[in-house]
Design a protein around this motif. Structure first.
Motif, PDB file in Angstrom:
ATOM      1  N   GLU A  39       3.019  -7.465 -15.400  1.00 44.30           N
ATOM      2  CA  GLU A  39       1.954  -6.711 -16.039  1.00 44.30           C
ATOM      3  C   GLU A  39       1.314  -5.748 -15.032  1.00 44.30           C
ATOM      4  N   TYR A  40       0.694  -4.684 -15.587  1.00 43.59           N
ATOM      5  CA  TYR A  40      -0.030  -3.752 -14.737  1.00 43.59           C
ATOM      6  C   TYR A  40      -1.296  -4.411 -14.196  1.00 43.59           C
ATOM      7  N   SER A  41      -1.694  -3.965 -13.039  1.00 42.45           N
ATOM      8  CA  SER A  41      -2.996  -4.364 -12.513  1.00 42.45           C
ATOM      9  C   SER A  41      -4.093  -3.707 -13.352  1.00 42.45           C
ATOM     10  N   ASP A  42      -5.294  -4.218 -13.219  1.00 41.46           N
ATOM     11  CA  ASP A  42      -6.423  -3.505 -13.810  1.00 41.46           C
ATOM     12  C   ASP A  42      -6.495  -2.121 -13.163  1.00 41.46           C
ATOM     13  N   PRO A  43      -6.620  -1.071 -13.973  1.00 32.25           N
ATOM     14  CA  PRO A  43      -6.632   0.276 -13.388  1.00 32.25           C
ATOM     15  C   PRO A  43      -7.876   0.503 -12.546  1.00 32.25           C
ATOM     16  N   VAL A  44      -7.706   1.323 -11.542  1.00 33.73           N
ATOM     17  CA  VAL A  44      -8.804   1.681 -10.647  1.00 33.73           C
ATOM     18  C   VAL A  44      -8.974   3.196 -10.695  1.00 33.73           C
ATOM     19  N   THR A  45     -10.200   3.635 -10.757  1.00 35.55           N
ATOM     20  CA  THR A  45     -10.516   5.058 -10.778  1.00 35.55           C
ATOM     21  C   THR A  45     -11.176   5.443  -9.456  1.00 35.55           C
ATOM     22  N   LEU A  46     -10.566   6.394  -8.752  1.00 41.01           N
ATOM     23  CA  LEU A  46     -11.096   6.856  -7.471  1.00 41.01           C
ATOM     24  C   LEU A  46     -11.552   8.302  -7.599  1.00 41.01           C
ATOM     25  N   GLU A  47     -12.657   8.607  -6.958  1.00 47.34           N
ATOM     26  CA  GLU A  47     -13.199   9.966  -7.029  1.00 47.34           C
ATOM     27  C   GLU A  47     -12.408  10.903  -6.125  1.00 47.34           C
ATOM     28  N   THR A  48     -11.999  12.037  -6.657  1.00 48.02           N
ATOM     29  CA  THR A  48     -11.250  13.044  -5.882  1.00 48.02           C
ATOM     30  C   THR A  48     -11.947  14.388  -6.050  1.00 48.02           C
ATOM     31  N   LYS A  49     -13.210  14.392  -5.739  1.00 45.76           N
ATOM     32  CA  LYS A  49     -14.021  15.582  -5.958  1.00 45.76           C
ATOM     33  C   LYS A  49     -13.764  16.618  -4.871  1.00 45.76           C
ATOM     34  N   ALA A  50     -13.574  17.852  -5.281  1.00 45.85           N
ATOM     35  CA  ALA A  50     -13.385  18.958  -4.347  1.00 45.85           C
ATOM     36  C   ALA A  50     -13.752  20.250  -5.066  1.00 45.85           C
ATOM     37  N   LEU A  51     -14.040  21.290  -4.289  1.00 42.19           N
ATOM     38  CA  LEU A  51     -14.404  22.575  -4.869  1.00 42.19           C
ATOM     39  C   LEU A  51     -13.146  23.276  -5.385  1.00 42.19           C
ATOM     40  N   ASN A  52     -13.157  23.591  -6.666  1.00 48.90           N
ATOM     41  CA  ASN A  52     -12.080  24.373  -7.275  1.00 48.90           C
ATOM     42  C   ASN A  52     -12.671  25.652  -7.833  1.00 48.90           C
ATOM     43  N   PHE A  53     -12.127  26.759  -7.437  1.00 50.92           N
ATOM     44  CA  PHE A  53     -12.586  28.031  -7.998  1.00 50.92           C
ATOM     45  C   PHE A  53     -11.432  29.027  -8.002  1.00 50.92           C
ATOM     46  N   GLU A 104       0.844  -1.180   0.000  1.00 47.28           N
ATOM     47  CA  GLU A 104       0.000   0.000   0.000  1.00 47.28           C
ATOM     48  C   GLU A 104       0.884   1.235   0.000  1.00 47.28           C
ATOM     49  N   TYR A 105       0.308   2.333  -0.479  1.00 50.00           N
ATOM     50  CA  TYR A 105       1.079   3.576  -0.552  1.00 50.00           C
ATOM     51  C   TYR A 105       0.112   4.742  -0.413  1.00 50.00           C
ATOM     52  N   THR A 106       0.563   5.798   0.281  1.00 48.04           N
ATOM     53  CA  THR A 106      -0.256   6.984   0.488  1.00 48.04           C
ATOM     54  C   THR A 106       0.365   8.189  -0.195  1.00 48.04           C
ATOM     55  N   LEU A 107      -0.400   8.828  -1.073  1.00 53.15           N
ATOM     56  CA  LEU A 107      -0.006  10.092  -1.674  1.00 53.15           C
ATOM     57  C   LEU A 107      -0.681  11.197  -0.876  1.00 53.15           C
ATOM     58  N   SER A 108       0.100  12.097  -0.319  1.00 53.65           N
ATOM     59  CA  SER A 108      -0.460  13.141   0.539  1.00 53.65           C
ATOM     60  C   SER A 108      -0.161  14.517  -0.052  1.00 53.65           C
ATOM     61  N   GLY A 109      -0.877  15.521   0.474  1.00 51.33           N
ATOM     62  CA  GLY A 109      -0.677  16.888   0.026  1.00 51.33           C
ATOM     63  C   GLY A 109      -1.111  17.127  -1.407  1.00 51.33           C
ATOM     64  N   LEU A 110      -2.116  16.386  -1.871  1.00 44.91           N
ATOM     65  CA  LEU A 110      -2.579  16.523  -3.249  1.00 44.91           C
ATOM     66  C   LEU A 110      -3.543  17.696  -3.385  1.00 44.91           C
ATOM     67  N   LYS A 111      -3.556  18.289  -4.559  1.00 45.42           N
ATOM     68  CA  LYS A 111      -4.581  19.267  -4.895  1.00 45.42           C
ATOM     69  C   LYS A 111      -5.594  18.559  -5.780  1.00 45.42           C
ATOM     70  N   PHE A 112      -6.809  18.478  -5.308  1.00 46.93           N
ATOM     71  CA  PHE A 112      -7.843  17.767  -6.051  1.00 46.93           C
ATOM     72  C   PHE A 112      -8.491  18.718  -7.061  1.00 46.93           C
ATOM     73  N   ASP A 113      -7.795  18.895  -8.191  1.00 49.25           N
ATOM     74  CA  ASP A 113      -8.302  19.785  -9.226  1.00 49.25           C
ATOM     75  C   ASP A 113      -8.859  18.998 -10.404  1.00 49.25           C
ATOM     76  N   SER A 114      -9.155  17.735 -10.193  1.00 49.57           N
ATOM     77  CA  SER A 114      -9.833  16.908 -11.188  1.00 49.57           C
ATOM     78  C   SER A 114     -10.866  16.049 -10.459  1.00 49.57           C
ATOM     79  N   LYS A 115     -11.827  15.519 -11.212  1.00 43.35           N
ATOM     80  CA  LYS A 115     -12.902  14.752 -10.586  1.00 43.35           C
ATOM     81  C   LYS A 115     -12.438  13.386 -10.112  1.00 43.35           C
ATOM     82  N   TYR A 116     -11.451  12.810 -10.824  1.00 40.10           N
ATOM     83  CA  TYR A 116     -11.025  11.445 -10.517  1.00 40.10           C
ATOM     84  C   TYR A 116      -9.506  11.340 -10.628  1.00 40.10           C
TER      85      TYR A 116
END
Length: 496
Positions: free
Chosen positions: A256-270, A229-241
């Protein structure tokens, strides 16, 4: 009727268009895979040649070393035997001379003459031939240098390609998205003790489902991960996923690569809406700075129209940079002493969070939300269409919550960064110390219109941080406080 069939036809057209888009994406994937097969085949052929050349080189080195060992052993034994042979030849030559001399002495009949040859006895008994070993010091056996490569030949005959690690499996249930961090967890389909490390790749996207080949950002790589497992921290969620994939590596090859996984990273961007800000504000995407020389303020000064605050010295401030004047809209959204700028994105539902930091020498500023109907002369917190907390560092230091021209003094220190939490559906606007997550103040109301983030600044500047999830600590406080602590009943207003 045609009018009734039209929506059905539109749905069919939309479905077909989406299917065509999926097929085109799959064609792009196949073309990229075909190109990858050709490139990777050339790479592995080149690596195979290098490995066999290295193997040949090692065999040549081992052969040369063994030949040298045989030659050295041959030279050693030859030298020993040559030395022993020389000694024997010398001893034999001396013995033959003594033998001849002793034989002649036996022919002497006279006792007087025979006594003269008494020393012959001594010479014969002391002959070197009696002390000479007649056993070779070394043998001609060289079998200790014989070789048998039958096992090695069998090993070489079993040479084959390295077993490729199987593709890991990312478990979306075990993945966690919180506090602008993403923890990705995976497992191997079966135990493999030869795995050395993992490679995690990620990228941002606005498309749900399988990653697309085109119109996407490049994969970012995190190498040499030892755990699962791995944690990416301090991200700016400027995309939906965000897309994630992982591969396992042994000492020599990546699987081989694993099957890709898409995670929601929804946040208010303005961003700050420069086109409708006060003319005395210099605005960029996430920065605003008061500029006393901007727009009509400068024109009025030239016409001799002195403002009430004209005696106020210009503040010492840190400039955002030597930027050219921004392009402004023709309509003055805010004027007078309403040094206001709004966000460019309306909040109509959900829970959202952003942070604001003021320059150290900022004299006065406000942070909050407002309806779009906020008047051009209105200041944040002085109408029933805006809510804010206000910081004043000019003449008298004050820190207060404001709404509908009502003020609630806050008996807490002004934090370096202010966190703003807006729960539109729950009718709550809360302010926090962004570092400690201490609650500063909460408004309870009922939002009847979409709200915009609002900012007022005078003699200084503000910087904005968006693309943030609601911090876990804030969610916990919201549940426990339930809008009670830090609220003032005099400011709790249901606005129609």
């Amino acid at each position: 009727p045609v009018s009734q069939k039209e929506p059905t036809l539109q749905r069919i057209i939309s479905t077909l268009a989406n299917k065509n888009d999926e097929i085109q994406n799959f064609i792009d994937t196949l073309n990229q895979t075909l190109k990858g097969v050709q490139e990777n085949s050339s790479n592995v052929l080149s690596e195979l040649d290098e490995e066999f050349d290295s193997l040949y080189s090692i065999l040549d080195e081992v052969k040369e070393s063994m030949i040298n060992s045989i030659k050295q052993e041959q030279a050693r034994k030859s030298q020993e035997l040559q030395s022993q042979l020389s000694q024997c030849n010398n001893a034999l030559e001396n013995s033959e001379e003594l033998l001849e001399f002793a034989t002649r002495s036996l022919d002497i009949k006279e006792p007087e003459e025979f006594s003269k040859y008494i020393y012959v006895y001594r010479r014969v008994t002391m002959a070197s031939a009696f002390r000479l070993s007649l056993k070779p010091k070394v043998s001609d056996n060289m079998t200790h240098l014989m070789v048998d490569f039958s096992q090695e030949r069998q090993m070489l005959q079993t040479l084959k390609f390295l077993p490729v690690p199987k593709a890991p499996e990312i478990d979306p249930v075990e993945c966690l998205v919180a506090d602008n961090s993403v923890t990705v967890a995976w497992r191997m389909p079966e135990e493999d003790n030869k795995i050395d490390h993992f490679i995690l790749e990620h990228r941002k996207t606005n498309f749900d489902g399988l990653p697309r080949v085109k119109d996407e950002r490049c994969w970012e790589i995190i190498d040499n991960i030892k755990g699962t497992e791995y944690t990416l921290s301090g991200l700016k969620f400027d995309s939906k996923y965000m897309n994630f994939r992982v591969r396992a590596c042994n000492k020599a090859v990546a699987g081989e690569y694993s099957d890709p996984v898409t995670l929601e990273t929804k946040a208010l961007n303005f961003s700050l809406d420069n086109s409708s800000s006060h003319l005395n504000l210099r605005v960029e995407d996430t920065c605003v700075e008061w500029d006393p020389t901007g727009g009509k303020g400068q024109e009025n000064k030239m016409k001799g129209k002195e403002n009430k605050g004209s005696g106020t010295p210009s503040p010492k401030r840190t400039s955002i940079g030597s930027r050219p004047p921004a392009v402004r809209g023709s309509r003055d959204r805010f004027t007078g002493e309403s040094y206001t700028v709004l966000g460019d994105t309306a909040i109509e539902s959900g829970q959202h969070y952003w942070e604001v930091k003021a320059q150290k020498d900022c004299k006065s500023y406000s942070v909050g939300v407002a309806y779009k109907t906020l008047g051009k002369f209105d200041q944040l917190g002085k109408t029933n269409t805006s809510w804010c907390i206000h910081v004043n560092n000019w003449l008298q230091n004050t820190f207060a919550a404001k709404h509908n021209n009502k003020v609630k003094a806050l008996d807490v220190a002004v934090p370096e960064r202010i966190g703003v939490f807006c729960d539109f559906d729950g009718g709550q606007l809360s302010f926090y110390d962004a570092s400690s997550k201490q609650l500063l103040y909460s408004f309870k109301t009922k939002f009847t219109q979409p709200v915009l983030p609002g900012f007022m600044v005078w003699c200084g500047g503000l910087s904005l941080n968006t693309g943030m999830q609601v911090p876990s600590a804030v969610r916990t406080l919201q549940k426990s406080e339930n809008g009670m602590t830090g609220s003032a009943s005099s400011l709790n207003n249901v606005t129609q």
